[in-house]
Design a protein around this motif. Structure first.
Motif, PDB file in Angstrom:
ATOM      1  N   UNK A   1      99.702   7.388 -26.213  1.00 20.09           N
ATOM      2  CA  UNK A   1     100.731   8.064 -26.668  1.00 20.09           C
ATOM      3  C   UNK A   1     100.021   9.480 -27.234  1.00 20.09           C
TER       4      UNK A   1
ATOM      5  N   UNK B   1      93.803  14.760 -31.434  1.00 22.18           N
ATOM      6  CA  UNK B   1      94.126  14.234 -30.511  1.00 22.18           C
ATOM      7  C   UNK B   1      94.318  15.018 -29.100  1.00 22.18           C
TER       8      UNK B   1
ATOM      9  N   UNK C   1      97.670  19.344 -34.376  1.00 21.02           N
ATOM     10  CA  UNK C   1      97.618  19.143 -35.920  1.00 21.02           C
ATOM     11  C   UNK C   1      96.090  18.424 -36.183  1.00 21.02           C
TER      12      UNK C   1
ATOM     13  N   UNK D   1     105.652   9.310 -30.312  1.00 16.76           N
ATOM     14  CA  UNK D   1     104.525   9.266 -29.466  1.00 16.76           C
ATOM     15  C   UNK D   1     103.368   8.243 -29.916  1.00 16.76           C
ATOM     16  N   UNK D   2     103.513   7.933 -31.046  1.00 10.64           N
ATOM     17  CA  UNK D   2     102.236   7.085 -31.782  1.00 10.64           C
ATOM     18  C   UNK D   2     102.857   6.599 -32.832  1.00 10.64           C
TER      19      UNK D   2
ATOM     20  N   UNK E   1     103.164  12.891 -31.507  1.00 11.73           N
ATOM     21  CA  UNK E   1     102.444  11.827 -32.154  1.00 11.73           C
ATOM     22  C   UNK E   1     102.143  12.184 -33.649  1.00 11.73           C
ATOM     23  N   UNK E   2     102.439  13.356 -34.108  1.00 12.00           N
ATOM     24  CA  UNK E   2     102.099  13.720 -35.588  1.00 12.00           C
ATOM     25  C   UNK E   2     102.866  12.876 -36.703  1.00 12.00           C
TER      26      UNK E   2
END
Lengths: 1064, 413
Positions: A541, A595, A612, B314-315, B406-407
């Motif tokens: 993801x 990421x 981030x 997303x995560x 995904x944060x």
């Protein structure tokens, strides 16, 4: 080298005393050494009671002429060998085999800030020598201590190459502060990683156990000190040693006896589903119907996977709870083919090559002593992506620059790459192969297979592993994970550069006085790169992620010492030491994660474009300084006294409270020097020693605890503003934890030093414990605790260490060693708030009168014969032994201490005709351990997809009522229901090493200019016997809980190698 | 003799050189934390940092690992949102499957009534820790201070302390009315004479007296104070808290009056505003008070409310393993279709009108870019990212930059 030097000496001694005499005979013979059968030159042969003697020549031959005809006995002696008296008995040819006496060589022992001799040493110490170290194939030398020294308890929680053992010396010294010993390498305190020390470079490891031995390390010696001394040159000629070995590493501790038969698993689980209904009031027909539909339905508590093909229209499992006899293993749903894999075999049975090469060159000249070495180790781990590759080099040189000045430096540089996948020691982690192979039911495939049965590959060519959701089935256990592939695709690398160095100058301005300056500079740089792949697993993801870190540690030690030694009137020997020492440790971390990896294969931050990133950096500094002094006195080598004093300050404490005073006093009496013992000839040495001393401990841990006295805060960003919150509650009054040690011991050597040993009693009281007092949550302190000095602990016990030569006849020598330690650990005082009731946790209790490893859990009362449910005593601590099957109603009870009653090691060595054989064991008896993994594997059927231990076959049924295994019933909750049921014996017997070597006779190798050639095979960590197959009690000291103890950590490694040692 | 003098000189000079390189025992952390005396020095150099204590008190409620610390790094340790979720999971309206990744199953199974569990520990500790921060601020601003800003800070601290007791009092005793004299929770104030180790539970009455007295002080001290961020307490927020206290005490009229004052000037969300996944942005007109959780506050993806509640992450394990937070269908069926809130959950066939404008793009295992739109999202399986929604899965909450991000940052009411 030694031999030639001795020839020179013996010539000096004996030239000129060979007068011819009347009425004499001539005796000749050859003298050989027992280890290798080689001729020994320079051995002194003297006729007893005369001055007539000779020395053997280069071929070991001696020729004694002029021996009086009535002479009875020859005395054959040689430094480092046992002196023999041999009856002449009229013979004219007497061949003698000399047996080496390791005890005599070891006269000098390494102690705090110097050396001592064994007979004059007033403290307690145990030494592991290079010969013993070389028998072990350990990448981290701390693991070689197991079973070797009395009083030293080791555990190895992980078999990951390069991991240090946990060492406890004479008990558990603290509740919250560090219990680890201080490592000192060549006199310099060492905070680097022990893995950076090549065991081949180590001459001795000396464990200082009592206050007399280690009080001079006052600041940090409370938990014992391990002195590591690296090698030096010996002998005039350069000695070149080449050692190479090749071997194989594999898993030393197997799985538990878990079910391997998929049919049995299905049948057992089916029964649990069925029972869940009938035990709760359903009819048998309803229960069968429910079990039939729920078996494969994960949403109904079932298993998900069907891996048998059953003829159309037939039941999978019959009403007899047996798999349909027409069922065949393997099932296809048209898209996928399902068949179980043996996860254990797939993950752990890969073969690998362990290689290790070492070369050293050492020697001395008039002014120089040198030792150079280089080593290479490639130790693969037992799971994908784990291992250690190490390059090491060392240069130890000193130079006598002037008559009054010696300078030198010991410099070791090591580069190593430790690949250690994370989570391999984490309970419950879906990334932990060791956890999973025990726990996954034997019905689940590891790979995704195409309908034709072939293993699927994706279009990148990567084998497709089953993540539990990759097919049309859903796996009930460990959804969404398959560490087998993620471990292959992820990368975990930690590259270390360590420079460990000591630079010194020794001045001798007047006779007896030495002034020494030591500067220790140890640098550790560690670069960590973790790459989490973006193809499979938890980082799809985020499109892959990366963690990069750089850690730098710099330790500077400064020592300025003055030592004065003088003898008055020939019998009063004084030695006085005064010194200043400081230690500065700087630790700096820089790390970042991000990421979205552009290249899926590069684990660096610039390859990560996520918006981030999380970046951190910080520096911590720690410093201690101290003044120390020691005075040693002996009267005629018979009565010994020593006293030491050290005053230390630590930066961990507030400036008003940072100084502590430590010291010791010791007395020893060498009884064998007394006249009254002279007639008792079988006593070669007998020493009584007594010591008392005080040492300190300032180590509450890292991070905030480096400034343990101060309130600490952490800034953050809150909606664009500065925000600050308190993260640590300090205590200005905090000061040293002190340990008060008493040691009473006897050292002895008996029967011509064939039996040597030590028996000791020790008592270590730790007071003013550095203790994290739990504060009521309502006080609002961060972490709900506050450091303070409160409470006391006591560790006391006995140690015995024996070494003996059981048999020797010159050609064959058989020796053995044994050590044993018994101690008790007791909390003697606690904070007033908790003194009365103790500190109770969910699995342990700390209370006055108990130990640090006291278990506090519900008391299991067996299985009800009528219902099959687990029974517990309601409240045994308050005398209520009423039975209940309601776990939540039963109260936790004191189940007592779990530390072993006795632990130690033993071994034996045989040397004969050039062969050498040794075997070493370690053991532990009388302790207990909570087997959390077994608990999980004995579930009632409520943990769908988790495997069972085969003991579940003995579960209660209406027909099998006399059992201690409760009924199968998927609605009975057995998840983490801790009780005495799973508290098992932690006894073990561990086979640490077997070595078989053969030294090729010298006359054969001499022709090719080799002075010695030895070939050997060595097995390391070959196995462990314990209460339960698969349980490794060497991983824990005792106690434990559902999630902290059992079999789920990186297993110990078994290594079998063959090697060759060449000496030029 | 000459030799000896020279040797002595060299020896002594070496020792002296060493001694001058003497160790400094006053060491300080750089970066990992700030010691008390460093903090005081900083305040002298940069006076604006004084307000940081106030911001810190608010930020605490949204801080990752605020209770157990990063050393223990529990994925359910993410502050006040975790408390709210725990309380929801205690009730009959929300549930979630448990395939080993549901950090709140203790609440669904009522195991959180046992004091050895982490969950109730966290839900108790977090408020007392924040109350301690409030007490410290109250203590640091003496009665004699006249500075308006400082007094407003003090007012906010009183309001926060009231908020903290309001957040625990209802969970440790039955309701106020009829139980006023039963034991509730221990009271800890700025009063230094309180012995925290021997501090029995105060009565319900005493706790509410403290709450009311604190809120009255807050309302007075915050008169005219204009806050700089929605994470702060202003007078309206204090009225809002007093409305809640009055509700708990069943002072219905006072509650209504206070609520009215609190709402003054706020515009409720429009049907349009809440007809899509939302509830993540404090800037919304209907938000009165917020925990502001920016991406910078979420270094780790899992300990965060979006990772646990949002169905669009997303995560997160919630999406990847299907630990979706689902409404009880008995309740769902009672919501009339005219009610805009019905769209906050997908129905039994995984449809919700609220997804109309939502698109989710990802790259599949064959490296093709796939875009899911609207009601294609719920049943879709994105390997390792999301499984199909369950019937009645919530689509109410979303993290910043949903879906797919995904944060897992997002503000919390």
């Amino acid at each position: 080298m030694k031999k030639r030097f001795a020839i020179f000496l013996s010539c000096l001694l004996f030239v000129g005393i060979q007068f011819a005499q009347a009425q004499t005979v001539r005796i000749t013979g050859t003298i050989t050494g027992s280890e290798d059968g080689m001729p020994l030159p320079g051995v002194s042969v003297v006729v007893k009671g005369t001055t007539i003697g000779a020395a053997s020549d280069a071929n070991g031959k001696y020729d004694l002429s002029g021996v009086p005809a009535d002479a009875q006995t020859l005395v054959v002696s040689y430094l480092g060998y046992v002196t023999q008296e041999i009856g002449i008995g009229g013979r004219s040819e007497i061949n003698v085999v000399m047996v080496s006496d390791s005890k005599q060589i070891d006269e000098v022992i390494v102690v705090a800030y110097g050396t001592s001799t064994k007979s004059s040493f007033t403290g307690s110490a145990g030494t592991v020598k290079t010969e013993q170290l070389q028998k072990r194939q350990v990448s981290n030398v701390s693991n070689a201590l197991a079973g070797q020294v009395a009083g030293v308890q080791t555990t190895s929680s992980s078999g990951q190459p390069g991991t240090s053992a946990t060492i406890r010396i004479r008990g558990i010294g603290s509740i919250n502060a560090s219990r680890d010993p201080l490592y000192v390498v060549d006199g310099v305190p060492f905070d680097g990683s022990i893995s950076s020390l090549n065991p081949q470079d180590i001459e001795t490891m000396t464990v200082l156990k009592d206050a007399a031995a280690n009080a001079l390390y006052g600041a940090r010696g409370a938990n014992g000190v391990i002195l590591i001394t690296t090698k030096k040159g010996k002998g005039k000629d350069a000695r070149i040693v080449v050692d190479a070995k090749w071997g194989n590493s594999s898993r030393a501790v197997p799985n538990y006896d878990v079910m391997k038969d998929p049919a049995l698993y299905y049948e057992t689980f089916y029964k649990a589903l069925y029972n869940g209904k009938v035990y709760n009031g359903s009819s048998s027909a309803d229960a069968y119907a429910h079990a039939d539909t729920a078996l494969f339905n994960t949403d109904a508590g079932g298993l998900g996977y069907k891996v048998y093909t059953v003829p159309v229209g037939e039941k999978f499992i019959g009403t007899n709870f047996k798999l349909n006899p027409n069922a065949t293993l393997g099932y296809s749903d048209g898209t996928y083919y399902y068949t179980p894999d043996d996860w254990y075999d797939e993950l752990f049975n890969s073969s690998n090559l362990r290689q290790e090469y070492n070369v050293s060159i050492s020697g001395t000249s008039d002014k120089i002593n040198y030792y150079f070495s280089a080593g290479y180790l490639d130790e693969p781990g037992i799971v994908s992506g784990s291992g250690l590759k190490r390059y090491s080099g060392r240069s130890n040189v000193d130079y006598q620059a002037k008559k009054w000045l010696k300078i030198g430096a010991n410099i070791g540089y090591t580069n190593y790459d430790q690949k250690a996948p994370t989570s391999q020691n984490t309970w419950g982690s879906s990334g932990n192969l060791f956890y999973i192979t025990n726990n996954i039911a034997p019905i689940y495939p590891m790979y995704v297979r195409n309908a034709d049965g072939s293993i699927k590959k994706d279009n990148r060519g990567i084998t497709v592993y089953d993540f539990g959701n990759s097919t049309n089935f859903k796996r009930a256990f460990m959804a969404l994970a398959n560490p087998a592939i993620t471990l292959k695709l992820d990368k975990y690398s930690r590259i270390y550069d360590e420079l460990n160095s000591k630079w010194y100058a020794v001045f001798t301005p007047i006779d007896g006085l030495t002034l020494t300056t030591n500067i220790g500079a140890n640098v550790l740089n560690r670069r960590t790169n973790y790459l989490y792949n973006q193809f499979y697993g938890g980082n799809v993801g985020s499109k892959g992620s990366v963690y990069v870190a750089h850690y730098r540690q710099m330790a500077i030690t400064q020592q300025y010492m003055a030592n004065y030694k003088r003898t008055f009137a020939d019998i009063h020997n004084f030695e006085i030491l005064a010194a200043y020492e400081s230690y500065d440790l700087k630790m700096q971390q820089l790390d970042g994660t991000n990421n979205m990896l552009y290249s899926p294969f590069v684990g660096e931050l610039n390859n990560a474009v996520g918006l981030d990133p999380d970046v951190n950096s910080y520096t911590n500094t720690y410093a201690v300084q101290g003044y120390l002094a020691r005075i040693q006195y002996d009267y005629d080598g018979k009565y010994f006294a020593s006293a030491s004093y050290r005053r230390d300050a630590s930066s961990r404490f507030h400036s008003d409270n940072r100084w502590g005073n430590f010291g010791s006093m010791a007395l020893a009496w060498l009884i064998n020097k007394e006249e009254f013992l002279k007639p008792i000839t079988w006593v070669d040495m007998l020493k009584l020693k007594v010591s008392y001393g005080v040492q300190g401990n300032d180590d509450l841990g890292g991070g905030y605890y480096y400034y343990a006295y101060a309130d600490q805060y952490e800034p953050s960003n809150s909606d664009g503003q500065f925000a600050i919150t308190q993260v640590y509650k300090g205590n200005k009054d905090l000061t040293w934890e002190t340990s008060h040690s008493t040691n009473i011991g006897v050292d002895f050597e008996l029967f011509k030093s064939r039996l040597t040993g030590t028996v000791e009693y020790f008592n270590r009281k730790t007071k003013d414990l550095l203790y994290l007092q739990p504060t009521p949550n309502s006080a609002g302190f961060p972490g709900d605790e506050k450091p303070m000095n409160v409470g006391a602990l006591e560790n006391k016990g006995f140690e015995i260490d024996l070494n003996g030569v059981i048999f020797t006849n010159g050609k064959i020598e058989w020796s053995a060693n044994l050590n044993a330690t018994h101690y008790t650990n007791e909390i003697t005082d606690l904070h007033p708030d908790v003194k009365e009731n103790g500190i109770k946790g969910s699995s342990r209790i700390l209370e006055v009168g108990g130990s640090i490893y006291d278990v506090y859990m519900r008391k299991f009362a067996g299985v009800s014969e009528t219902t099959g449910k687990s029974l517990y005593y309601l409240d045994p601590d308050n005398g209520d032994y009423t039975l209940t099957d309601d776990y939540s109603k039963a109260k936790q009870a004191r189940l007592g201490g779990t530390l072993p009653d006795v632990y130690g090691g033993f071994g034996t060595q045989v040397k004969a005709y050039g062969f050498d054989f040794s075997i070493q064991f370690s053991y532990q008896l009388g302790g207990r351990l909570y087997d959390g993994s077994y608990e999980a594997l004995m579930h009632n059927g409520n943990a769908a997809g988790r495997n069972w231990h085969v003991d579940i076959k003995n579960a209660w049924t209406p027909e099998n009522t006399k059992t201690d295994v409760p009924r199968l019933c998927n609605l009975d909750d057995s998840e983490q229901k801790q009780s005495s049921r799973f508290l098992v014996s932690s006894n073990y017997l561990s086979l640490n090493s077997i070595v078989l070597g053969y030294t090729v006779p010298e006359n054969l190798v001499k022709k090719i200019n080799i002075s010695s050639l030895r070939v050997y095979v060595a097995g390391d960590n070959l196995g462990v016997l314990s209460k339960r197959r698969g349980l490794d009690p060497r991983q824990y000291f005792g106690g434990g809980s559902s999630t902290t103890t059992g079999n789920f950590s990186y297993s110990a490694m078994k290594t079998i190698s063959a090697g060759v040692t060449l000496t030029f | 003799m000459k030799l000896n003098i020279r040797t002595w000189l060299i020896s002594i000079s070496v020792v002296l050189v060493g001694a001058t390189g003497c160790t400094d025992l006053d060491t300080y952390p750089e970066g990992e934390s700030i010691l008390q005396d460093q903090k005081e020095d900083i305040a002298k150099a940069s006076p604006d940092r004084i307000a940081a204590d106030l911001s810190g008190m608010f930020a605490y409620l949204g801080k990752q690992y605020c209770v157990f610390g990063s050393g223990r790094s529990r994925d359910d340790d993410f502050g006040y949102p975790a408390v709210c979720l725990s309380q929801d999971m205690n009730g009959p309206d929300v549930f979630s499957p448990d395939a080993g990744y549901n950090w709140f199953s203790t609440c669904s199974e009522y195991d959180d009534r046992s004091n050895t569990y982490a969950n109730p520990y966290m839900r108790w500790s977090i408020f007392y820790t924040q109350a301690k921060m409030a007490n410290d601020i109250i203590k640091s601003i003496p009665e004699t201070v006249t500075d308006k800003t400082l007094l407003a800070y003090k007012g906010q601290a009183y309001a926060i302390r009231a908020f903290d007791y309001l957040s625990i009092a209802p969970y440790y005793q039955f309701k106020y009315k009829g139980n006023e004299d039963k034991p509730c929770v221990p009271i800890v104030t700025e009063d230094e004479t309180i012995d925290v180790t021997n501090n029995p539970r105060a009565t319900v009455r005493a706790v509410y007296e403290l709450i009311m007295s604190d809120l009255n002080k807050a309302i007075a001290l915050l008169d005219g104070y204009a806050r700089t961020s929605k994470n702060e307490v202003d007078q309206k927020v204090a009225y809002g808290l007093r409305a809640r206290a009055n509700l708990y005490m069943e002072n219905w009229l006072e509650a209504a009056n206070d609520a009215e004052k609190a709402l003054e000037g706020y515009e409720p969300a429009s049907r349009n505003d809440v007809s899509k996944p939302a509830f993540n942005d404090a800037k919304a007109s209907n938000w009165m008070w917020a925990i502001i959780i920016s991406p910078a506050n979420v270094p780790d993806a899992y300990p965060s409310w979006p990772a646990k509640i949002s169905s669009f992450s997303g995560d997160s394990y919630t999406c990847a393993v299907g630990m979706y937070k689902v409404i009880n269908n008995l309740l769902f069926n009672q919501i009339p279709t005219s009610d805009v809130r019905k769209g906050w959950w997908v129905d039994a066939s995984l449809q919700s009108p609220n997804l109309a404008g939502v698109t989710w793009t990802y790259v599949d295992e064959n490296s093709a870019t796939v875009t899911l739109t609207g009601n294609e999202i719920p049943p879709a399986i994105i390997p390792d990212v999301k499984v199909a929604f369950l019937p009645y899965t919530n689509v109410k909450f979303a993290q910043y930059d949903y879906p797919e991000n995904a944060t897992n940052a997002g503000d919390c009411v």
